[in-house]
Design an enzyme around this catalytic site. Structure first.
Site, mmCIF file in Angstrom:
data_model
loop_
_atom_site.group_PDB
_atom_site.id
_atom_site.type_symbol
_atom_site.label_atom_id
_atom_site.label_comp_id
_atom_site.label_asym_id
_atom_site.label_seq_id
_atom_site.Cartn_x
_atom_site.Cartn_y
_atom_site.Cartn_z
ATOM 1 N N ARG A 25 -8.627 -12.010 -7.869
ATOM 2 C CA ARG A 25 -8.366 -12.075 -6.797
ATOM 3 C C ARG A 25 -8.158 -13.020 -5.231
ATOM 4 O O ARG A 25 -7.702 -13.274 -4.262
ATOM 5 C CB ARG A 25 -9.465 -10.794 -6.317
ATOM 6 C CG ARG A 25 -9.172 -9.607 -5.566
ATOM 7 C CD ARG A 25 -10.911 -9.301 -4.916
ATOM 8 N NE ARG A 25 -10.717 -8.019 -3.882
ATOM 9 C CZ ARG A 25 -10.802 -6.904 -4.628
ATOM 10 N NH1 ARG A 25 -10.589 -7.490 -4.901
ATOM 11 N NH2 ARG A 25 -10.489 -5.533 -3.253
ATOM 12 N N ARG A 30 -11.364 -6.685 5.050
ATOM 13 C CA ARG A 30 -10.724 -6.745 3.843
ATOM 14 C C ARG A 30 -9.429 -6.688 3.533
ATOM 15 O O ARG A 30 -8.799 -7.840 3.155
ATOM 16 C CB ARG A 30 -11.255 -5.745 3.168
ATOM 17 C CG ARG A 30 -12.165 -4.696 2.939
ATOM 18 C CD ARG A 30 -12.893 -3.428 2.632
ATOM 19 N NE ARG A 30 -11.827 -2.724 1.716
ATOM 20 C CZ ARG A 30 -12.014 -2.007 1.641
ATOM 21 N NH1 ARG A 30 -13.468 -1.333 2.721
ATOM 22 N NH2 ARG A 30 -11.102 -0.873 0.684
ATOM 23 N N LYS A 67 -3.582 1.232 -5.728
ATOM 24 C CA LYS A 67 -4.137 0.401 -7.733
ATOM 25 C C LYS A 67 -4.780 1.706 -8.095
ATOM 26 O O LYS A 67 -4.188 1.574 -9.004
ATOM 27 C CB LYS A 67 -4.725 -0.765 -6.575
ATOM 28 C CG LYS A 67 -3.841 -1.607 -6.163
ATOM 29 C CD LYS A 67 -4.932 -2.798 -6.247
ATOM 30 C CE LYS A 67 -5.890 -3.253 -6.014
ATOM 31 N NZ LYS A 67 -6.274 -2.935 -4.007
ATOM 32 N N ARG A 92 -7.379 9.058 5.085
ATOM 33 C CA ARG A 92 -8.334 9.272 3.579
ATOM 34 C C ARG A 92 -9.759 9.067 4.272
ATOM 35 O O ARG A 92 -10.448 10.144 4.031
ATOM 36 C CB ARG A 92 -8.104 8.106 2.197
ATOM 37 C CG ARG A 92 -9.543 8.185 1.652
ATOM 38 C CD ARG A 92 -9.070 7.057 0.591
ATOM 39 N NE ARG A 92 -9.320 5.571 0.750
ATOM 40 C CZ ARG A 92 -9.174 4.515 0.180
ATOM 41 N NH1 ARG A 92 -8.326 4.372 -0.364
ATOM 42 N NH2 ARG A 92 -9.917 3.297 0.481
ATOM 43 N N ARG A 140 -17.416 5.372 1.160
ATOM 44 C CA ARG A 140 -17.900 3.866 0.347
ATOM 45 C C ARG A 140 -18.419 3.011 1.802
ATOM 46 O O ARG A 140 -18.198 3.497 2.793
ATOM 47 C CB ARG A 140 -16.740 3.065 0.282
ATOM 48 C CG ARG A 140 -16.676 2.931 -2.037
ATOM 49 C CD ARG A 140 -15.399 2.832 -1.791
ATOM 50 N NE ARG A 140 -15.450 0.884 -1.412
ATOM 51 C CZ ARG A 140 -14.085 0.279 -1.670
ATOM 52 N NH1 ARG A 140 -13.066 1.297 -2.570
ATOM 53 N NH2 ARG A 140 -13.937 -0.429 -1.457
#
Ligand code: ADP
Length: 268
Positions: free
Chosen positions: A88, A150, A13, A127, A139
């Site tokens: 969300r 998540r 996104k 990543r 993060r």
């Protein structure tokens, strides 16, 4: 142009939002980035959100709704925006509908990035490994365990929005597993195809005067809701704190904008 990008964490996104920003000269509104800025600035919103985000859970609706309500009134959104990470939940989507109606605005499209969850987990692991190898700071919620949470939050609370927007004729799905440029091209295509055919717009034109009355009534209702919402939840001060957090970081942002942009070019 006003768009929503929908998809699980790691779907791409953020990357696609930045491309849409450059192409259509609109702004990216990422609640994740706004909340991280509030956490970094230590604002009341940030203090409230920090541990929730670290657990991979969703920050309460009233907090993010207040942040977005405030943000879409800023002048740089005039040409349009792409929402990334918001809404969300169905409650957030309903609140967004009210916010837009009260301002006489409509959405052009909701773009869903469809992905395979297993490949997604692999992508995010890669990543994380690459960022660690480059010595970059991760993060706090970019760990495999939190990521599973998540994804679970996405499935339970956000995935129902696919139906929500499909029912309104706004949903455009693209294959998020394709290479980045191919995803961008697919998004361009669906936007071109849907231009001028957004169902809300057609309805708005047909509705004429009664449609306008509806907007005015919506405005009153939303102002009322904003007032009572602010009283009940302290949402408006929450939004102010988030804004203050953004302002506090704006100088730093301007200085290191390109570096910051690189950091923020995440795939999710
Ligand atoms: P992701 O990469 O998982 O898509 P984001 O950067 O969009 O993540 O958001 C990171 C975290 O911030 C989320 O896991 C959640 O805790 C919080 N958050 C961001 N946007 C929202 C929202 N609209 N509603 C509730 N919580 C949110």
């Amino acid at each position: 142009m006003r768009l929503i990008l929908l998809g699980p964490p790691g779907a791409g996104k953020g990357t696609q939002a930045q491309r849409l920003v450059r192409k259509h000269r609109i702004v990216q509104l990422s609640t994740g980035d706004m909340l991280r800025a509030a956490v970094a600035a230590g604002t009341p919103v940030g203090l409230r959100a920090k541990s929730i985000m670290e657990r991979g859970e969703l920050v309460p609706d009233d907090v993010v709704i207040a942040i977005i309500a405030d943000r879409i009134d800023e002048p740089d959104t005039r040409r349009g925006f792409v929402l990334d990470g918001f809404p969300r939940t169905v409650a957030q989507a309903e609140a967004l509908d009210r916010l837009l109606a009260a301002r006489g605005l409509t959405l052009d499209a909701v773009i869903e990035l469809k992905v395979d969850e297993n490949i997604l987990l692999e992508r995010i692991r890669k990543r994380v490994a690459e960022m660690t190898a480059r010595g970059e700071t991760l993060r706090a919620d970019d760990t495999p365990d939190v990521l599973k949470g998540r994804l679970a939050a996405y499935r339970a609370q956000t995935a129902p929005l696919v139906d929500y927007y499909a029912r309104r004729g706004l949903l455009k799905s693209v294959d998020g597993m394709a290479p980045i440029d191919a995803v961008t091209a697919a998004i361009d295509r669906v936007l071109r195809d849907s231009r001028g055919t957004a169902p809300e717009r057609k309805a708005g034109r047909k509705a004429g005067a009664s449609g306008r009355k509806g907007v005015a009534a919506g405005k009153k209702g939303a102002a009322k809701a904003r007032k009572s919402g602010a009283r009940k939840t302290g949402a408006s001060s929450a939004a102010k704190s988030a804004k203050a957090g953004r302002r506090g970081t704006s100088v730093r942002r301007r200085r290191g904008r390109s570096a910051a942009r690189k950091r923020l070019t995440r795939t999710g």
